[in-house]
Design a protein around this motif. Sequence first.
Motif, mmCIF file in Angstrom:
data_model
loop_
_atom_site.group_PDB
_atom_site.id
_atom_site.type_symbol
_atom_site.label_atom_id
_atom_site.label_comp_id
_atom_site.label_asym_id
_atom_site.label_seq_id
_atom_site.Cartn_x
_atom_site.Cartn_y
_atom_site.Cartn_z
ATOM 1 N N THR A 130 0.826 -1.205 0.000
ATOM 2 C CA THR A 130 0.000 0.000 0.000
ATOM 3 C C THR A 130 0.863 1.260 0.000
ATOM 4 O O THR A 130 0.626 2.209 -0.757
ATOM 5 C CB THR A 130 -0.926 0.010 1.228
ATOM 6 O OG1 THR A 130 -1.764 -1.158 1.198
ATOM 7 C CG2 THR A 130 -1.795 1.255 1.247
ATOM 8 N N ARG A 131 1.895 1.231 0.813
ATOM 9 C CA ARG A 131 2.792 2.388 0.872
ATOM 10 C C ARG A 131 3.572 2.553 -0.429
ATOM 11 O O ARG A 131 3.824 3.677 -0.883
ATOM 12 C CB ARG A 131 3.727 2.257 2.069
ATOM 13 C CG ARG A 131 3.009 2.453 3.403
ATOM 14 C CD ARG A 131 3.789 1.874 4.566
ATOM 15 N NE ARG A 131 5.102 2.522 4.748
ATOM 16 C CZ ARG A 131 6.024 2.073 5.604
ATOM 17 N NH1 ARG A 131 5.773 0.986 6.332
ATOM 18 N NH2 ARG A 131 7.171 2.714 5.725
ATOM 19 N N ALA A 132 3.968 1.436 -1.014
ATOM 20 C CA ALA A 132 4.666 1.500 -2.303
ATOM 21 C C ALA A 132 3.760 2.094 -3.378
ATOM 22 O O ALA A 132 4.205 2.904 -4.205
ATOM 23 C CB ALA A 132 5.131 0.110 -2.721
ATOM 24 N N GLN A 133 2.481 1.712 -3.356
ATOM 25 C CA GLN A 133 1.536 2.256 -4.332
ATOM 26 C C GLN A 133 1.351 3.756 -4.128
ATOM 27 O O GLN A 133 1.248 4.518 -5.102
ATOM 28 C CB GLN A 133 0.192 1.534 -4.216
ATOM 29 C CG GLN A 133 -0.832 1.942 -5.272
ATOM 30 C CD GLN A 133 -0.379 1.611 -6.672
ATOM 31 O OE1 GLN A 133 -0.109 0.465 -6.991
ATOM 32 N NE2 GLN A 133 -0.274 2.619 -7.537
ATOM 33 N N GLU A 134 1.326 4.179 -2.877
ATOM 34 C CA GLU A 134 1.215 5.616 -2.587
ATOM 35 C C GLU A 134 2.420 6.370 -3.119
ATOM 36 O O GLU A 134 2.291 7.477 -3.654
ATOM 37 C CB GLU A 134 1.067 5.833 -1.082
ATOM 38 C CG GLU A 134 -0.275 5.342 -0.519
ATOM 39 C CD GLU A 134 -0.316 5.366 1.000
ATOM 40 O OE1 GLU A 134 0.737 5.642 1.628
ATOM 41 O OE2 GLU A 134 -1.395 5.111 1.572
ATOM 42 N N CYS A 135 3.596 5.756 -2.993
ATOM 43 C CA CYS A 135 4.803 6.379 -3.545
ATOM 44 C C CYS A 135 4.728 6.450 -5.071
ATOM 45 O O CYS A 135 5.105 7.469 -5.680
ATOM 46 C CB CYS A 135 6.038 5.605 -3.118
ATOM 47 S SG CYS A 135 6.455 5.770 -1.357
ATOM 48 N N ASP A 188 7.674 -11.288 -9.872
ATOM 49 C CA ASP A 188 7.667 -11.288 -11.332
ATOM 50 C C ASP A 188 6.222 -11.158 -11.827
ATOM 51 O O ASP A 188 5.331 -11.894 -11.389
ATOM 52 C CB ASP A 188 8.265 -12.605 -11.852
ATOM 53 C CG ASP A 188 8.493 -12.565 -13.350
ATOM 54 O OD1 ASP A 188 7.503 -12.500 -14.105
ATOM 55 O OD2 ASP A 188 9.659 -12.612 -13.769
ATOM 56 N N PRO A 189 5.924 -10.209 -12.729
ATOM 57 C CA PRO A 189 4.545 -9.996 -13.207
ATOM 58 C C PRO A 189 3.904 -11.249 -13.791
ATOM 59 O O PRO A 189 2.684 -11.402 -13.766
ATOM 60 C CB PRO A 189 4.698 -8.900 -14.273
ATOM 61 C CG PRO A 189 5.966 -8.195 -13.910
ATOM 62 C CD PRO A 189 6.864 -9.251 -13.326
ATOM 63 N N ALA A 236 1.362 -6.010 -9.035
ATOM 64 C CA ALA A 236 2.620 -6.099 -9.769
ATOM 65 C C ALA A 236 3.413 -4.799 -9.699
ATOM 66 O O ALA A 236 4.624 -4.813 -9.439
ATOM 67 C CB ALA A 236 2.343 -6.465 -11.226
ATOM 68 N N ALA A 237 2.748 -3.667 -9.931
ATOM 69 C CA ALA A 237 3.470 -2.390 -9.955
ATOM 70 C C ALA A 237 4.078 -2.041 -8.601
ATOM 71 O O ALA A 237 5.278 -1.728 -8.528
ATOM 72 C CB ALA A 237 2.544 -1.281 -10.451
ATOM 73 N N TRP A 256 8.119 -1.842 -7.532
ATOM 74 C CA TRP A 256 8.684 -0.647 -6.884
ATOM 75 C C TRP A 256 9.454 -1.050 -5.628
ATOM 76 O O TRP A 256 10.549 -0.541 -5.374
ATOM 77 C CB TRP A 256 7.558 0.327 -6.549
ATOM 78 C CG TRP A 256 8.021 1.705 -6.122
ATOM 79 C CD1 TRP A 256 8.148 2.807 -6.898
ATOM 80 C CD2 TRP A 256 8.396 2.099 -4.793
ATOM 81 N NE1 TRP A 256 8.592 3.876 -6.169
ATOM 82 C CE2 TRP A 256 8.762 3.466 -4.846
ATOM 83 C CE3 TRP A 256 8.482 1.452 -3.575
ATOM 84 C CZ2 TRP A 256 9.184 4.188 -3.748
ATOM 85 C CZ3 TRP A 256 8.911 2.163 -2.452
ATOM 86 C CH2 TRP A 256 9.266 3.511 -2.540
ATOM 87 N N LEU A 257 8.875 -1.986 -4.869
ATOM 88 C CA LEU A 257 9.557 -2.454 -3.648
ATOM 89 C C LEU A 257 10.879 -3.143 -3.989
ATOM 90 O O LEU A 257 11.889 -2.947 -3.307
ATOM 91 C CB LEU A 257 8.644 -3.399 -2.871
ATOM 92 C CG LEU A 257 7.480 -2.752 -2.108
ATOM 93 C CD1 LEU A 257 6.589 -3.833 -1.510
ATOM 94 C CD2 LEU A 257 8.004 -1.843 -0.988
ATOM 95 N N VAL A 258 10.866 -3.969 -5.013
ATOM 96 C CA VAL A 258 12.098 -4.648 -5.439
ATOM 97 C C VAL A 258 13.147 -3.630 -5.841
ATOM 98 O O VAL A 258 14.331 -3.745 -5.495
ATOM 99 C CB VAL A 258 11.801 -5.621 -6.596
ATOM 100 C CG1 VAL A 258 13.106 -6.139 -7.203
ATOM 101 C CG2 VAL A 258 10.954 -6.790 -6.111
#
Length: 313
Positions: free
Chosen positions: A223-228, A276-277, A299-300, A304-306
């Motif tokens: 969730t935080r990665a998506q916010e970023c 991996d997507p 996936a997105a 981003w986290l990776v």
Amino acid sequence: MRPVGTFTIGELARRTGLPVKTIRFYSDEGLLPPTERTGAGYRLYDTKALARLELVRTLRELGLGLADVEQVLSMQATVRDLAIRHVEALDEQIRRLRLRRSVLRAVVKRDSELEEVKLMNRLASMSDEERKRLVDEFWAEVSEGLDVDPEFYARMSSAKPDLPDDPSPEQLEAWIEFAELIQDPGFRALIRGMSQRHADQRETGEQPAIGDAQQQHWFSWSTRAQECLDGGIAPDSAEGRELAEEIFAASAPTGRDTTDPAYRLQLAETIAAGADPRAERYWTLLGIINGWPPFPSQAAPAQWLVAALNAHA
């Protein structure tokens, strides 16, 4: 002088709108025997023959063959019996036409070559048992000879593509893509590598990179990665570092130095394989085929986290 109430073939043609040639053909085949003949041998038909001809025309317009029409006329089968058989045949024909339509749509979408068209047509024409066998073979190959958790892999392989009798074009296209995915050597190598790491961890007793204790945090991290992502914040930012440090700390086995670059790079590599997507695409396609409720893509944010883990490893 011909009997009152009888008709020549020409008169039957004018009354019914059928060509003389067609009526003569039905008569020659025994579907419309003449009531009597004139002295010159011309065929005559009465009002019952007219009604019989109308029935023959109706049955033929519905697609029944001459043999089926003969069965109805000779009382060997009812119209209802033949209608049931014909509906079943039409259903099968419609199913095959839909399969062909989906293959052709995929051909247009991909601008496919001949060999790929042949492959897609074969995949679309598979039976339920063949589809399930393909999935079983996939999971057997990616775990063969490895000491993996049998319950986990049983759950993974138990989710089978269950294409309905009347699938939508989207479901058929999803099945074609799904079948191609699980036969793709690159995807099989990806899942085989994940299985190998899983087996190695079981053998050494090492804690999984994302074990049960970390799973509870994964939704928050995503969730935080998506916010970023939404905010245009890069993985190598301060926010990315903060998230990466949390993951490094939460994923480390007891006593492991979380600042060790080797540990960090290995963790990033392990999580990258799981993010991996194509792995998510596997389940997305399976959901479309089986009519499951759609789930939001992870996936997105996972990518981003990776990227954040690699940037701060």
